[in-house]
Design an enzyme around this catalytic site. Structure first.
Site, mmCIF file in Angstrom:
data_model
loop_
_atom_site.group_PDB
_atom_site.id
_atom_site.type_symbol
_atom_site.label_atom_id
_atom_site.label_comp_id
_atom_site.label_asym_id
_atom_site.label_seq_id
_atom_site.Cartn_x
_atom_site.Cartn_y
_atom_site.Cartn_z
ATOM 1 C CB CYS A 89 5.249 7.911 0.795
ATOM 2 S SG CYS A 89 5.517 6.418 -0.162
ATOM 3 C CB CYS A 139 -9.128 3.039 -1.217
ATOM 4 S SG CYS A 139 -10.405 3.303 -2.275
#
Ligand SMILES: [Zn+2]
Lengths: 379, 88
Positions: free
Chosen positions: A335, A186
Site C-alpha cells: 500500500c 475514512c
C-alpha cells in the site's frame, strides 16, 4: 474561582438558560475535558467546548496538518499546513476564548501512557480514527471511572454513544472485539466533510450536559445518523455481563495495546523492507516460487502507478476476495505507507493464510530506497 | 413477504450504494440468504463460517436487538444492520 465580568458577558446566553445559569456555567468552567484525536470529530467538538467555556480542554494528536484535512477539520487554516495539529488547535481555541486553558498532548496513546493522560480529566471525548485507540481509551475510562462520549464516522454515516461509569454499556459492550481492518477507514473510503461536524457537535453537547448535570445522555442508546437520508435512528444497547472490561468478571484490569500494529505475538506477518522486496522479486524471477503481490490501495491509486505484476484488491474487498489468490503462493501486500498492508496481513492471517507479508513503509519506502522515479499517488 | 433491511455504510458497496433494500424471509437467517442471493459476498461480511454474528456487527429487528440468526422477521419489519465505524 467565580465568573468575572468578561465571562458573565461572554456566556450571557448560557446564563439566561435556567438549566445552566451561573452555577451551571461555573460547573463548565470547573470541568476538564479531554478530546482524543484532533481530526474531523475533535475539531468541531473542541471548538464548541471552548466557546461554551469548558475550563480546561486537553487535546491528543500526534499528527500534523495536511491539506486534505481542511475539508472537515475546521480548527485549521491553510497557514497551519505542516504544523502539529494540537498546537494549531490550541492557538485557534485560545483566540476564540482566552478565558480557558488548553493543554496539548502530541503523542500516540498507548497502554503505558493512556491512564496518565486521562487521569487529569473529568470527561473524555473519543474521535480517534483507529479502533485500537478506541478500545484503549474505552478500557482506560472504565478502569478510571471517567465518562466517555464516543463517536465514529464513515462516508455519510455516523454513530455516537455515551458511557457513564456504572450506569450503562461501554464500547466493548457495544462491539466486543473488532479487528482493525475489518472495517474500512475514512482514508480509503472518503467522508462527507460536514458529517463529523454533526457528530462532533453531538459529542460536545453530551460533554456539556454531563458537566452541567442536565438532560439525558446517550447512555445505552446508539445514535446512528445518515446524512444522505437525513435520518437519526436510536438503537438500544445493553450492558454485557460478560464484558471483558466492565462485566462481572473483567479480564482486562489494566490497559493493553491491541490491534495488529502492536499484536506481533499473534500476527505472523513477514515485514519486508523495500530492499528485501527488491531482492525477493529478483530471486523469484530466476527461480523459486512466484511472489504474489497484492496491492491493497484504492483502484485510483493503483491506476496512477503500481509495481509490475501486482494485482489490485482494495483492502475493503480483501476479505471477500481471498479465494482469488489463496494457494497461489505467499502473498505480499502493498500500500502507500504500510498501514493498510499490515491490516491486510491481519485479514489474511485470520483467514488461514500462514505467512502473509507486507512492504514496511509501503510504496513510499520503495520510492525512497529502490526506485526514485516511482511516483506514489496520494491516498 | 418482504422486510426492509438498512445496510450500513461500509457494506453499501455490495448494494450499489443502496441504503435500504427489500429482502424476503421469516427469520434473520432467511433474510441473510435472500440478501446473499442478490448481493454476492455480503453474508460473509456479517456472519462467519460458523454462522456466528461477527463481533463488529449488530442486528436489530424493529429496533430490538437480535442476537441469534433464528430471530423471527415479519412482513414489513425493519432490520437494521449496524457495523462498527472507525473514522474520526
Ligand atoms: Zn462493557
Amino acid at each position: 474561582m467565580t465568573l468575572c465580568a468578561n465571562e458573565r458577558a461572554r456566556y450571557r446566553r448560557h446564563l439566561s438558560l435556567p438549566e445552566i445559569g451561573p452555577s451551571g456555567q461555573q460547573r463548565l468552567k470547573d470541568t476538564r475535558v479531554l478530546v482524543v484525536g484532533t481530526g474531523g470529530l475533535g475539531c468541531p467538538a473542541a471548538l464548541y467546548l471552548a466557546a461554551a467555556g469548558i475550563g480546561t480542554l486537553g487535546l491528543v494528536d500526534f499528527d500534523r496538518v495536511e491539506l486534505s484535512n481542511l475539508q472537515r477539520q475546521v480548527l485549521f487554516g491553510t497557514e497551519d499546513l505542516g504544523q502539529l495539529k494540537v498546537e494549531a488547535a490550541r492557538r485557534r481555541l485560545l483566540a476564540l476564548n482566552p478565558e480557558i486553558a488548553v493543554l496539548t498532548h502530541a503523542l500516540t496513546l498507548r497502554a503505558d501512557n493512556v491512564c496518565e493522560v486521562i487521569e487529569g480529566y473529568d470527561i473524555v471525548l473519543d474521535g480517534s480514527d483507529r479502533l485500537s485507540t478506541r478500545y484503549l481509551v474505552n478500557d482506560a475510562c472504565v478502569l478510571l471511572g471517567r465518562p466517555l462520549v464516543t463517536a465514529a464516522i464513515h462516508r455519510f454515516e455516523g454513530q455516537a454513544m455515551t458511557y457513564i461509569p456504572g450506569l450503562g454499556p461501554c464500547y466493548r459492550c457495544l462491539f466486543p472485539q473488532v479487528e482493525e481492518g475489518a472495517v474500512a477507514s475514512c482514508a480509503e473510503a472518503g467522508v462527507l466533510g460536514v458529517l463529523p461536524g454533526v457528530l462532533g457537535t453531538i459529542q460536545a453537547n453530551e460533554a456539556i450536559k454531563i458537566a452541567a448535570g442536565i438532560g439525558a445522555p446517550l447512555i445505552g442508546r446508539l445514535l446512528s445518523y445518515d446524512a444522505l437520508e437525513l435520518s437519526f435512528t436510536e438503537l438500544p444497547v445493553s450492558r454485557r455481563h460478560d464484558c471483558r472490561v466492565c462485566g462481572e468478571h473483567p479480564q482486562i484490569t489494566a490497559p493493553r495495546d491491541i490491534g495488529p500494529a502492536c499484536d506481533t505475538e499473534t500476527l505472523a506477518a513477514r515485514r519486508l523492507s523495500a530492499i528485501d522486496l527488491r531482492d525477493l522479486l529478483a530471486s523469484a524471477e530466476s527461480a523459486g516460487p512466484p511472489l504474489v503481490l497484492i496491492d491493497v490501495r484504492e483502484p485510483r491509486e493503483f491506476a496512477a502507478r503500481h509495481l509490475e505484476g501486482a494485482r489490485n484488491i482494495p483492502l475493503r474487498e480483501l476479505e471477500s476476495r481471498l479465494a482469488e489468490f489463496a494457494g497461489a503462493g505467499d502473498p505480499v501486500f502493498l500500500c502507500r505507507s504500510g498501514h493498510r498492508s499490515l491490516l491486510a496481513c491481519a485479514i489474511a492471517w485470520r483467514a488461514g493464510i500462514a505467512a502473509p507479508g507486507h512492504l514496511e513503509g509501503g510504496l513510499l519506502a520503495w520510492a525512497a530506497e529502490v526506485d526514485a522515479d516511482f511516483e506514489v499517488a496520494s491516498d | 413477504m418482504s422486510c426492509t433491511v438498512h445496510i450500513p455504510s461500509p457494506l453499501r458497496s455490495y448494494t450499489a450504494g443502496a441504503l435500504k433494500v427489500p429482502a424476503d424471509g421469516t427469520t434473520l437467517e432467511e433474510v441473510l440468504a435472500s440478501l446473499e442471493g442478490r448481493f454476492t459476498g455480503i453474508r460473509f461480511r456479517l456472519v462467519d463460517e460458523q454462522s456466528r454474528i461477527r463481533p463488529h456487527i449488530r442486528f436489530y429487528v424493529n429496533a430490538r436487538e437480535a442476537q441469534e440468526l433464528s430471530a423471527p422477521v415479519g412482513t414489513s419489519d425493519t432490520v437494521h444492520v449496524i457495523c462498527a465505524l472507525t473514522g474520526g
